[in-house]
Structures are given as C-alpha cells and as structure tokens.
Design a protein around this motif. Structure first.
Motif, mmCIF file in Angstrom:
data_model
loop_
_atom_site.group_PDB
_atom_site.id
_atom_site.type_symbol
_atom_site.label_atom_id
_atom_site.label_comp_id
_atom_site.label_asym_id
_atom_site.label_seq_id
_atom_site.Cartn_x
_atom_site.Cartn_y
_atom_site.Cartn_z
ATOM 1 N N SER A 1 0.899 -1.117 0.042
ATOM 2 C CA SER A 1 -0.029 -0.092 0.084
ATOM 3 C C SER A 1 0.839 1.119 0.080
ATOM 4 O O SER A 1 1.951 1.251 0.259
ATOM 5 N N THR B 1 0.229 5.783 3.574
ATOM 6 C CA THR B 1 -0.961 6.003 4.702
ATOM 7 C C THR B 1 -1.808 4.803 4.759
ATOM 8 O O THR B 1 -2.625 4.728 5.765
ATOM 9 N N PHE C 1 -4.059 3.381 2.813
ATOM 10 C CA PHE C 1 -5.382 3.709 2.081
ATOM 11 C C PHE C 1 -5.446 3.278 0.821
ATOM 12 O O PHE C 1 -6.268 2.903 0.319
ATOM 13 N N LEU D 1 -8.168 -3.291 1.971
ATOM 14 C CA LEU D 1 -8.052 -1.918 2.160
ATOM 15 C C LEU D 1 -9.600 -1.769 2.002
ATOM 16 O O LEU D 1 -9.895 -0.844 2.972
ATOM 17 N N ARG E 1 -11.639 -0.061 5.398
ATOM 18 C CA ARG E 1 -12.355 1.367 5.232
ATOM 19 C C ARG E 1 -13.724 1.258 5.440
ATOM 20 O O ARG E 1 -14.246 2.268 6.048
#
Length: 139
Positions: free
Chosen positions: A18, A21, A23, A132, A136
């Motif tokens: 990733s 972050t 994200f 991810l 989230r």
C-alpha cells in the motif's frame, strides 16, 4: 500504516504494497522462487525496507467457503512469515483473485506467457485492494 499483501504460490509469490497511509494500493512485484526460505528472506527484507506495519496473505477457500486441502499449507507458511517478519499475518479469503487477475491481464492484451509472469503480483494487488476496502468500511 503501510500494508503488504502476499499471494503465496508454488513457483511464484506475488507481493503488493500500500501507499504509506495504508489507504491505497501501490506497487506490486513477484518473487520467483519455489524455496520457502528464499521467499521468507525476501518478504522479511521487503517488510524492513518498506517499514510495513501490517501483513495480509491470500488464504485458499473452496467456493462454498470451506477450507481446501491447501489451507493447512498456507497456515504453516503464514506462521513462518510471522516468525521471519515479527508481524502477525491476517489470512484473507482469496477466492477468485487469480481468476480475476488472469481476466484483467487478458483484457489488457497480455499474452499467456506475459500473464504467467505478472499474474501473482496482480492477484496480490487484488487481495490488498479487498483488504483495504474492508478496513475502510469498518471505519
């Protein structure tokens, strides 16, 4: 919070990272080795060099959700990865990731030989993206 996804295979192991972050999915590569000790050493090096905080590894399940014959092998390898890296491994349902990776590469115009070289990296990216997304949604 950098996260690394692993698509472990007999001859090739896909790895996706990733962004810092945690994200977005970032880079992906393939470790070309059948030897567990080579793969483990390379994973440990990548964890160190990229300051990885979390590991997620594709885990084989049958289409009905039960564990297949390879599940035990993957659990054992995950334990070796934990020992080599000092990080806990999250086992992530990888159903369809390799099929989807082949489809993505085919649609991108890659021939079978080129697909074989990159399919594991793409599969690792799909595992990472799924994980991810899950994180989230969990908030």
């Amino acid at each position: 919070m950098r996260i690394m996804a692993i698509d472990y295979g007999d001859a090739h192991t896909g790895v996706a990272l990733s962004d810092p972050t945690g994200f977005l999915a970032g880079s992906a590569t393939t470790i070309h080795s059948r030897k567990a000790e080579v793969v483990l050493a390379e994973l440990a090096r990548m964890v160190r060099e990229n300051q990885v905080d979390e590991l997620v590894m594709g885990f084989p399940r049958n289409m009905d959700g039960t564990e297949g014959p390879r599940a035990e092998l993957y659990r054992a390898f995950a334990a070796q990865v934990e020992e080599a890296t000092g990080l806990k491994v999250v086992l992530w349902d990888e159903r369809r990731t390799t099929v989807d990776a082949h489809r993505i590469l085919f649609e991108a115009g890659k021939n079978a030989k080129k697909r074989k070289k990159t399919v594991d990296a793409v599969a690792a990216s799909l595992i990472l993206e799924g994980y991810l997304d899950f994180k989230r949604m969990r908030g």
